[in-house]
Design a protein around this motif. Sequence first.
Motif, PDB file in Angstrom:
ATOM      1  N   TYR A 509       8.467  56.012 -14.329  1.00  0.00           N
ATOM      2  CA  TYR A 509       7.910  55.432 -13.100  1.00  0.00           C
ATOM      3  C   TYR A 509       8.243  53.946 -13.016  1.00  0.00           C
ATOM      4  CZ  TYR A 509       3.984  53.287 -10.510  1.00  0.00           C
ATOM      5  OH  TYR A 509       3.197  52.530  -9.676  1.00  0.00           O
ATOM      6  N   HIS A 558      -0.091  59.372  -8.125  1.00  0.00           N
ATOM      7  CA  HIS A 558       0.046  57.928  -7.897  1.00  0.00           C
ATOM      8  C   HIS A 558       1.485  57.480  -8.114  1.00  0.00           C
ATOM      9  CE1 HIS A 558      -0.457  53.630  -9.344  1.00  0.00           C
ATOM     10  NE2 HIS A 558      -0.751  53.592  -8.088  1.00  0.00           N
ATOM     11  N   SER A 559       2.044  57.793  -9.271  1.00  0.00           N
ATOM     12  CA  SER A 559       3.416  57.384  -9.554  1.00  0.00           C
ATOM     13  C   SER A 559       4.396  58.109  -8.645  1.00  0.00           C
ATOM     14  CB  SER A 559       3.748  57.654 -11.025  1.00  0.00           C
ATOM     15  OG  SER A 559       3.510  59.003 -11.371  1.00  0.00           O
ATOM     16  N   TRP A 561       3.907  59.252  -5.556  1.00  0.00           N
ATOM     17  CA  TRP A 561       3.832  58.741  -4.197  1.00  0.00           C
ATOM     18  C   TRP A 561       4.584  57.422  -4.058  1.00  0.00           C
ATOM     19  CZ3 TRP A 561      -1.092  56.385  -1.608  1.00  0.00           C
ATOM     20  CH2 TRP A 561      -0.860  56.220  -0.246  1.00  0.00           C
ATOM     21  N   LEU A 562       4.343  56.493  -4.984  1.00  0.00           N
ATOM     22  CA  LEU A 562       5.005  55.205  -4.888  1.00  0.00           C
ATOM     23  C   LEU A 562       6.504  55.319  -5.146  1.00  0.00           C
ATOM     24  CD1 LEU A 562       2.427  52.810  -6.592  1.00  0.00           C
ATOM     25  CD2 LEU A 562       2.807  53.240  -4.164  1.00  0.00           C
ATOM     26  N   THR A 651      -7.979  53.398  -2.471  1.00  0.00           N
ATOM     27  CA  THR A 651      -7.312  54.583  -1.937  1.00  0.00           C
ATOM     28  C   THR A 651      -5.956  54.790  -2.580  1.00  0.00           C
ATOM     29  OG1 THR A 651      -8.429  54.234   0.163  1.00  0.00           O
ATOM     30  CG2 THR A 651      -6.540  55.707   0.167  1.00  0.00           C
ATOM     31  N   LEU A 652      -5.199  53.713  -2.738  1.00  0.00           N
ATOM     32  CA  LEU A 652      -3.852  53.849  -3.288  1.00  0.00           C
ATOM     33  C   LEU A 652      -3.887  54.167  -4.768  1.00  0.00           C
ATOM     34  CD1 LEU A 652      -0.792  53.555  -2.943  1.00  0.00           C
ATOM     35  CD2 LEU A 652      -1.039  51.122  -3.377  1.00  0.00           C
ATOM     36  N   TYR A 653      -4.664  53.403  -5.502  1.00  0.00           N
ATOM     37  CA  TYR A 653      -4.634  53.564  -6.956  1.00  0.00           C
ATOM     38  C   TYR A 653      -5.302  54.859  -7.395  1.00  0.00           C
ATOM     39  CZ  TYR A 653      -4.670  52.271 -11.841  1.00  0.00           C
ATOM     40  OH  TYR A 653      -4.460  52.247 -13.195  1.00  0.00           O
ATOM     41  N   ASP A 654      -6.309  55.326  -6.639  1.00  0.00           N
ATOM     42  CA  ASP A 654      -7.013  56.547  -7.011  1.00  0.00           C
ATOM     43  C   ASP A 654      -6.451  57.755  -6.281  1.00  0.00           C
ATOM     44  OD1 ASP A 654      -8.593  55.245  -8.737  1.00  0.00           O
ATOM     45  OD2 ASP A 654     -10.313  55.053  -7.423  1.00  0.00           O
ATOM     46  N   PHE A 655      -5.154  57.768  -6.071  1.00  0.00           N
ATOM     47  CA  PHE A 655      -4.538  58.875  -5.358  1.00  0.00           C
ATOM     48  C   PHE A 655      -4.680  60.176  -6.134  1.00  0.00           C
ATOM     49  CE2 PHE A 655      -0.985  61.149  -3.295  1.00  0.00           C
ATOM     50  CZ  PHE A 655      -1.346  60.921  -1.986  1.00  0.00           C
ATOM     51  N   ASP A 656      -4.871  60.083  -7.448  1.00  0.00           N
ATOM     52  CA  ASP A 656      -5.060  61.279  -8.249  1.00  0.00           C
ATOM     53  C   ASP A 656      -6.510  61.750  -8.256  1.00  0.00           C
ATOM     54  OD1 ASP A 656      -2.484  61.581  -8.998  1.00  0.00           O
ATOM     55  OD2 ASP A 656      -2.668  60.440 -10.852  1.00  0.00           O
TER      56      ASP A 656
END
Length: 673
Positions: A509, A558-559, A561-562, A651-656
């Motif tokens: 990642y 998370h990884s 998605w980014l 929201t972004l960091y806790d996508f999992d």
Amino acid sequence: MTGPIEDANVWHARAKEHENARTQNESQNSTTVQARNQTKPLRDLQDRVYDLETYVKGAGTRPISAERYLGSVHPAGPGSTSDKNTLLETERALLRGKGFKTQYFGPTHGASLLLQFEELSRYVKDILQRLPTLEKHRNMWKYQRKELSPNLMLPTFDTLVALLPEQSRADILVQDYFETLETTYRVLHAPTFFRKYKEFWTASFKGDFSVFLVQLLLVCASVNCSVAGAPTGFKGRNTVGRDMAVKWIDICESWLNIQSQKHMTLEVFQVRVLLVIAKKLNCVKIKREWTVSGQLLRQAMSSGFHREPTFLSKNISVFDQEMRRRLWFTIVELDLQVSIDRGMGASIGPFDWDTLPPLNLHDEDLDESTETLPPARPISEFTRTSFLCLAQQHLSLRLDIVARMNSIRGGLESDTAIELDQKIRQILDTLPAWKDDAAKVMSKDLSELLLYEFLLLIHQPFATQTDGQAQHFYSRAARRSAALSTMKIFTSLRSSSGKTMCHLRDDLYRACLATCHDIIVFNSKDALMQDRGIAVGLIEDSVNLMEERIRTGGQGFHSYWLASSALGLLRSIPVEKSAQETADRVARLHDYMMSQQIAPLEGGSTNGLEDAAMSTANTLVGMSGQPTPALPELDPFVTTTTDPFNAFSETLYDFDITDLWSMGGMGALPTQY
């Protein structure tokens, strides 16, 4: 043993040959064995005389004969000295107990003075001998405490057996575990494990196999999501395979929590390490990984694993000594990797241990009856322990780099980064070229990844600076090269090894984002420095690997998605179209997960997770579908709000995390959307 293991595991065959040869050799040399047994009491008497003389001369210290215990098979470890007697005469630490039932007390512990206060020690022993009723009362108190305390129920043997997969599936999982993880992070002794494995299946579940079953469940849990053949389907955002592995982990953790912390055995300590590995590979409580690995490291240190056993004790067998060394360096490697991925300092420094490195030996070269370790095999000869022997050679260097980079007061200067770069590249140049198929499964590639990761890390602060581009030209080129090499290694691994490596490490990642940043920010000025097509292709293959990880384990959004977004930003098409394609890609993955949902049992109760997940998937599909709500056209490179972009927003960091799956629909979106 029947099944794939006997056909594919070369080491298991070597174990049988070794056992047969040893049995034949013992029968031929029975006379020699008897003579050696006769001389053993004399040798013990000589040792006792030597100890007594040492006590008198050293005022209570008890050095161990370096010649007897170390020989010439071990190289010097960190913090060790060539003059073993000098080190031991000044030693003020206590290592009490036998085997793995040891407790370590360092120099600042109050009782350490007893090593230099022999008069008090003798006086206390004399007092105890004059109190015959003390032992009687102590036993009585133990009995009363046992009677009054509620009995803690261990998971029953039948419960552990019921959780096991079928033997054919277990064979495949055990084989993959020993081909990948047990050729890198050493925990188990292969001949001992396989012997118990065979006995368990042939004994029709009879006998005392509780500890072994816990080990077997954790071995299966570690690779269940990576090896093809697991039950398909999803339960919420978890695959059925991961859900099964988490159940195995939970029952094993409950078993471990009831075990005595005082009367430790090798098997129980192996369960401790296997539990951390299994949690890591199944993304169980990922926010606690750093604290969990640090706790395991402290448990090892409290048992004295960070001290060379031959320096402080004569009560640890040769076999246990070597297993302690393997477990110690495995635990340090696990903690170091988690510290890197979390961006924290490691729980130990490069000079906080003097345990000697493990020997490059086949597991079949030693067992519990071994009295003297054989000479180490050359590092060019691959064994299951070769990776660990190689990694410990530059372990202190990596710990020092992590301490510098993650310190709130430290940091790297440009000149220091170049010096570290040269040291790492020299190590890369000297890596052995193992030709064994067993080494190519994971060990050879992971030996390189350890170093490429640090090349990327030490150059990252300078490669991202937009000013002084000429000054940091080498750092940018070095970071790009390390990132591309990392992605190439990951994507060339076999399927199961690649997914296992994705769970173990975050450098894929990190490499994707670094390459995307380099191309987008600097490519316009250095268009000839990099083949854009090759880089984009490697990033796409890496994103596909991350997606496959989600399809089999349900974790890693998370990884993924980014990295998918970064890949879309690289496309040589209008930004609006690439953003739409990225959204469609993420939505298709969620649509696949919803199509694979397992229907709840008829009449059973649910917690609404599946309904929330389905609603969220429809939301994502709606967000990415062609008929989209009228939104103003946005220039992605122009700030449209006064609030800065927060890469670590909830929201972004806790996508999992399940919060996303509880949104329900567009009307329930958080305000930041």
